[in-house]
Design a protein around this motif. Structure first.
Motif, PDB file in Angstrom:
ATOM      1  N   PRO A   2       0.458  -0.843   0.732  1.00 48.15           N
ATOM      2  CA  PRO A   2      -0.023   0.245   0.325  1.00 48.15           C
ATOM      3  C   PRO A   2       1.059   1.560   0.040  1.00 48.15           C
ATOM      4  CG  PRO A   2      -0.635  -0.783   1.836  1.00 48.15           C
ATOM      5  CD  PRO A   2       0.782  -1.653   1.159  1.00 48.15           C
ATOM      6  N   PHE A   3       0.453   1.960  -0.978  1.00 48.03           N
ATOM      7  CA  PHE A   3       1.201   3.487  -0.323  1.00 48.03           C
ATOM      8  C   PHE A   3      -0.112   4.705   0.253  1.00 48.03           C
ATOM      9  CE2 PHE A   3       1.868   7.799  -2.102  1.00 48.03           C
ATOM     10  CZ  PHE A   3       2.722   7.927  -1.773  1.00 48.03           C
ATOM     11  N   ILE A   4       0.232   5.213   0.958  1.00 54.97           N
ATOM     12  CA  ILE A   4      -0.611   5.631   1.899  1.00 54.97           C
ATOM     13  C   ILE A   4      -0.385   7.422   1.618  1.00 54.97           C
ATOM     14  CG2 ILE A   4      -2.269   6.198   4.401  1.00 54.97           C
ATOM     15  CD1 ILE A   4       0.023   2.885   3.048  1.00 54.97           C
ATOM     16  N   ARG A   5      -0.927   7.913   1.727  1.00 54.85           N
ATOM     17  CA  ARG A   5      -2.208   9.815   1.960  1.00 54.85           C
ATOM     18  C   ARG A   5      -2.782  10.174   3.079  1.00 54.85           C
ATOM     19  NH1 ARG A   5       0.988  12.800  -2.215  1.00 54.85           N
ATOM     20  NH2 ARG A   5       1.696  11.371  -4.258  1.00 54.85           N
ATOM     21  N   ILE A   6      -2.263  10.495   3.558  1.00 53.65           N
ATOM     22  CA  ILE A   6      -2.973  11.453   4.766  1.00 53.65           C
ATOM     23  C   ILE A   6      -3.061  12.415   5.015  1.00 53.65           C
ATOM     24  CG2 ILE A   6      -3.149  11.353   7.206  1.00 53.65           C
ATOM     25  CD1 ILE A   6      -0.950   8.357   6.125  1.00 53.65           C
ATOM     26  N   SER A   7      -3.478  13.275   4.284  1.00 54.83           N
ATOM     27  CA  SER A   7      -3.647  15.035   4.739  1.00 54.83           C
ATOM     28  C   SER A   7      -4.404  15.335   6.086  1.00 54.83           C
ATOM     29  CB  SER A   7      -5.155  14.870   3.120  1.00 54.83           C
ATOM     30  OG  SER A   7      -4.241  15.077   1.943  1.00 54.83           O
ATOM     31  N   TYR A   8      -4.508  16.736   6.411  1.00 55.32           N
ATOM     32  CA  TYR A   8      -5.082  16.843   7.077  1.00 55.32           C
ATOM     33  C   TYR A   8      -4.761  18.651   6.869  1.00 55.32           C
ATOM     34  CZ  TYR A   8      -0.442  17.131   8.858  1.00 55.32           C
ATOM     35  OH  TYR A   8       1.228  17.523   8.608  1.00 55.32           O
ATOM     36  N   ARG A   9      -5.256  19.154   7.732  1.00 56.53           N
ATOM     37  CA  ARG A   9      -5.480  21.038   8.137  1.00 56.53           C
ATOM     38  C   ARG A   9      -3.734  20.847   9.007  1.00 56.53           C
ATOM     39  NH1 ARG A   9     -10.168  24.507   9.171  1.00 56.53           N
ATOM     40  NH2 ARG A   9      -7.893  25.956  10.857  1.00 56.53           N
ATOM     41  N   HIS A  47      -2.295  21.088   4.844  1.00 58.87           N
ATOM     42  CA  HIS A  47      -2.713  21.943   4.264  1.00 58.87           C
ATOM     43  C   HIS A  47      -3.504  23.580   5.072  1.00 58.87           C
ATOM     44  CE1 HIS A  47      -3.174  19.394   0.580  1.00 58.87           C
ATOM     45  NE2 HIS A  47      -3.105  18.373   2.222  1.00 58.87           N
ATOM     46  N   LYS A  48      -3.064  24.501   4.214  1.00 53.06           N
ATOM     47  CA  LYS A  48      -3.456  25.593   4.981  1.00 53.06           C
ATOM     48  C   LYS A  48      -5.467  25.665   4.674  1.00 53.06           C
ATOM     49  CE  LYS A  48      -0.363  28.228   3.128  1.00 53.06           C
ATOM     50  NZ  LYS A  48       0.851  27.470   2.364  1.00 53.06           N
ATOM     51  N   GLN A  49      -5.953  26.699   6.151  1.00 51.54           N
ATOM     52  CA  GLN A  49      -7.122  26.381   6.053  1.00 51.54           C
ATOM     53  C   GLN A  49      -7.966  26.877   4.504  1.00 51.54           C
ATOM     54  OE1 GLN A  49      -8.631  28.967   8.896  1.00 51.54           O
ATOM     55  NE2 GLN A  49     -10.962  28.094   8.097  1.00 51.54           N
ATOM     56  N   SER A  50      -7.537  27.554   3.371  1.00 50.57           N
ATOM     57  CA  SER A  50      -8.011  27.761   2.414  1.00 50.57           C
ATOM     58  C   SER A  50      -7.943  26.352   1.555  1.00 50.57           C
ATOM     59  CB  SER A  50      -7.563  28.877   1.989  1.00 50.57           C
ATOM     60  OG  SER A  50      -5.982  28.516   1.668  1.00 50.57           O
ATOM     61  N   GLU A  51      -7.022  25.307   1.592  1.00 55.32           N
ATOM     62  CA  GLU A  51      -6.828  24.312   0.801  1.00 55.32           C
ATOM     63  C   GLU A  51      -7.671  23.168   1.929  1.00 55.32           C
ATOM     64  OE1 GLU A  51      -2.441  25.488  -0.872  1.00 55.32           O
ATOM     65  OE2 GLU A  51      -3.115  24.173   1.496  1.00 55.32           O
ATOM     66  N   PHE A  52      -8.345  23.129   2.927  1.00 58.02           N
ATOM     67  CA  PHE A  52      -9.101  21.565   2.650  1.00 58.02           C
ATOM     68  C   PHE A  52     -10.501  22.514   3.431  1.00 58.02           C
ATOM     69  CE2 PHE A  52      -9.456  19.065   6.362  1.00 58.02           C
ATOM     70  CZ  PHE A  52      -8.425  17.917   5.895  1.00 58.02           C
ATOM     71  N   TYR A  53     -10.980  21.553   2.187  1.00 58.60           N
ATOM     72  CA  TYR A  53     -12.790  21.623   2.005  1.00 58.60           C
ATOM     73  C   TYR A  53     -13.308  20.521   2.575  1.00 58.60           C
ATOM     74  CZ  TYR A  53     -11.932  25.834   0.524  1.00 58.60           C
ATOM     75  OH  TYR A  53     -10.863  27.604   0.336  1.00 58.60           O
ATOM     76  N   TYR A  54     -14.687  20.183   3.840  1.00 58.46           N
ATOM     77  CA  TYR A  54     -15.100  19.015   3.978  1.00 58.46           C
ATOM     78  C   TYR A  54     -16.915  19.197   4.674  1.00 58.46           C
ATOM     79  CZ  TYR A  54     -14.496  20.636   8.534  1.00 58.46           C
ATOM     80  OH  TYR A  54     -14.041  20.594  10.232  1.00 58.46           O
TER      81      TYR A  54
END
Length: 136
Positions: A2-9, A47-54
């Motif tokens: 597996p290759f895992i990418r974890i994105s967060y603010r 990620h910066k706040q301006s790059e992170f949406y949900y």
């Protein structure tokens, strides 16, 4: 494999928290998908706040700004039971790392052996599959 990418603010997690999150994800992978201990490839993206949406409430959720997007690219063929067990195990392990179960968003992306090279211009997983099924 597996290759895992974890994105967060980036303003929600300290760098010191990331290693325990990484280990928890890998532990669940080894338990439910039989990933070998040394098959360990992860990348964290802050990620910066301006790059992170949900959407905080999508599908009756209660997400916060500590949401983790976890994208796992791996060999296809895992069963529904394995996947459900994996998701449940992450929801057990990650709260010990300060991540609420509601803030765990996982996407599994299935691939085949020919879709991978680990360097040298060789499809190592194809060669491995011919000899043994270490990375089933």
């Amino acid at each position: 494999m597996p290759f895992i990418r974890i994105s967060y603010r980036e303003d929600q997690y300290k760098q010191e928290e990331l290693p325990s999150i990484s280990r928890a994800i890998h532990q669940a992978l080894t338990e439910f998908f039989r990933v070998p201990e040394d098959d360990y490839f992860q990348v964290f993206h802050g990620h910066k706040q301006s790059e992170f949406y949900y959407d905080p409430a999508y599908l009756d959720g209660s997400r916060t700004d500590r949401l983790l997007y976890i994208q796992i690219t791996l060999k296809s063929g895992r069963t529904e039971e394995q996947k459900r067990g994996f998701y449940a195990r992450l929801a057990e392990l990650l709260p010990a790392c300060g991540v609420r179960a509601e803030d765990i968003f996982v996407v599994l992306v299935g691939t085949e052996f020919e879709d991978w090279t680990f360097g040298g211009g060789i499809a190592q997983m194809l060669e491995q599959a011919k000899g043994e099924s270490r990375h089933a």
